[in-house]
Design an enzyme around this catalytic site. Sequence first.
Site, PDB file in Angstrom:
ATOM      1  N   GLU A 102       0.877  -1.169   0.000  1.00 40.80           N
ATOM      2  CA  GLU A 102       0.000   0.000   0.000  1.00 40.80           C
ATOM      3  C   GLU A 102       0.912   1.216   0.000  1.00 40.80           C
ATOM      4  O   GLU A 102       1.546   1.531   1.007  1.00 40.80           O
ATOM      5  CB  GLU A 102      -0.900   0.014   1.233  1.00 40.80           C
ATOM      6  CG  GLU A 102      -1.779   1.254   1.343  1.00 40.80           C
ATOM      7  CD  GLU A 102      -2.456   1.384   2.702  1.00 40.80           C
ATOM      8  OE1 GLU A 102      -2.594   2.528   3.183  1.00 40.80           O
ATOM      9  OE2 GLU A 102      -2.843   0.341   3.276  1.00 40.80           O
TER      10      GLU A 102
ATOM     11  N   ARG B  22       1.266  10.212   0.742  1.00 38.20           N
ATOM     12  CA  ARG B  22       1.783  11.257   1.633  1.00 38.20           C
ATOM     13  C   ARG B  22       2.960  11.989   1.012  1.00 38.20           C
ATOM     14  O   ARG B  22       3.396  13.023   1.525  1.00 38.20           O
ATOM     15  CB  ARG B  22       2.226  10.628   2.962  1.00 38.20           C
ATOM     16  CG  ARG B  22       1.118   9.948   3.738  1.00 38.20           C
ATOM     17  CD  ARG B  22       1.673   9.270   4.984  1.00 38.20           C
ATOM     18  NE  ARG B  22       0.650   8.506   5.675  1.00 38.20           N
ATOM     19  CZ  ARG B  22       0.874   7.745   6.739  1.00 38.20           C
ATOM     20  NH1 ARG B  22       2.099   7.669   7.233  1.00 38.20           N
ATOM     21  NH2 ARG B  22      -0.106   7.071   7.311  1.00 38.20           N
TER      22      ARG B  22
ATOM     23  N   THR C   2      -3.720   6.488   1.924  1.00 39.30           N
ATOM     24  CA  THR C   2      -3.851   7.911   2.281  1.00 39.30           C
ATOM     25  C   THR C   2      -4.412   8.705   1.100  1.00 39.30           C
ATOM     26  O   THR C   2      -3.938   9.791   0.776  1.00 39.30           O
ATOM     27  CB  THR C   2      -2.510   8.505   2.756  1.00 39.30           C
ATOM     28  OG1 THR C   2      -1.814   7.556   3.567  1.00 39.30           O
ATOM     29  CG2 THR C   2      -2.746   9.748   3.602  1.00 39.30           C
TER      30      THR C   2
ATOM     31  N   LYS D  74     -11.205  -0.336   6.739  1.00 35.71           N
ATOM     32  CA  LYS D  74      -9.937  -0.175   7.444  1.00 35.71           C
ATOM     33  C   LYS D  74     -10.246   0.324   8.852  1.00 35.71           C
ATOM     34  O   LYS D  74     -11.101   1.197   9.032  1.00 35.71           O
ATOM     35  CB  LYS D  74      -9.071   0.837   6.688  1.00 35.71           C
ATOM     36  CG  LYS D  74      -7.766   1.219   7.380  1.00 35.71           C
ATOM     37  CD  LYS D  74      -7.034   2.252   6.532  1.00 35.71           C
ATOM     38  CE  LYS D  74      -5.743   2.701   7.199  1.00 35.71           C
ATOM     39  NZ  LYS D  74      -5.002   3.674   6.357  1.00 35.71           N
TER      40      LYS D  74
END
Length: 320
Positions: free
Chosen positions: A41, A45, A69, A129
């Site tokens: 994953e 960021r 993210t 999640k």
Amino acid sequence: MNKVLEEIYHIGIVPVIALNDAKDAKPLAKALCEGGLPCAEVTFRTAAAEESIRIMTSEFPQMLVGAGTVLTTEQVDKAVAAGAKFIVSPGLNPKIVKYCIEKNIPITPGCANPSDIEQALENGLEVVKFFPAEAAGGLEMIKAMSAPYGNVKFMPTGGINAKNLVEYLDFKKIIACGGSWMVKSDMIAAGEFDKITALTKEAVANMLGFEIRHIGINAVDENAAGGIADAFSMLFGMEKKVGNSSIFVGKAFEIMKSPYLGACGHIAVQTNSADRAFYHLSRQGYQFNMDTASYDADGHLKVVYLQDEIGGFAVHLVQK
């Protein structure tokens, strides 16, 4: 369950990666694959995320690469165009969730309370999640929330490490855990890819938890089996338990009343997850005798023999 999420379940651990330089994407992907985790994953960021996903998916097409993210629909488009197969967001943004659903892109949004889960259910999602996992109450919080939402499954991320991984994965409502302990940014920056491979192998071994459960010995007939069982029982002071086809001596020995698989007998190796063990060993090229497979009521693998003998012994996996 979506096929991508099914594969994530079988992989068991999703390395969560933040890459500051796309040049590290290829050696990092190689390290993860060699360590036994063909999955990543890549978080948005950093500015290197999009190119890193593109490099990983093109250089290592066997990998299941997703984007994490993800905060905007524009990032969804960039990630998918680069080759991402799934999207993960830290929270539940209805706009992003609906956008992914409309485009048939698997998305796992962050949920930390019942209200988030109900929004996920409203959008037809079955896996969420749980983030930040440890800070939001950890496994006990997941268990508490799962009670009224029986069909929801979780992928906890945040604070997961080598020490608590197995405890999380033992709970059946958890499909996989996200973690970064084997891919820390300082190791990537230092080019310590051998260390990442070693930590990844360690994580997979910890997850699967292989242990010898018992040794099976083939006897020529029931009388011979009884004699062998008596010998082990007297030697080690273990109790005998006679069954229809075999005699157990304690938990360590199973004496077959007539020859079964294996020239000499069989070795039972227990594992934390027969499903995941089957997946990971199959990826390594091991073949299984599917005529020997048995499953529980939920369709999860319980027992299966490898196709080939080792040292005259058939070997089978068994769910702990």
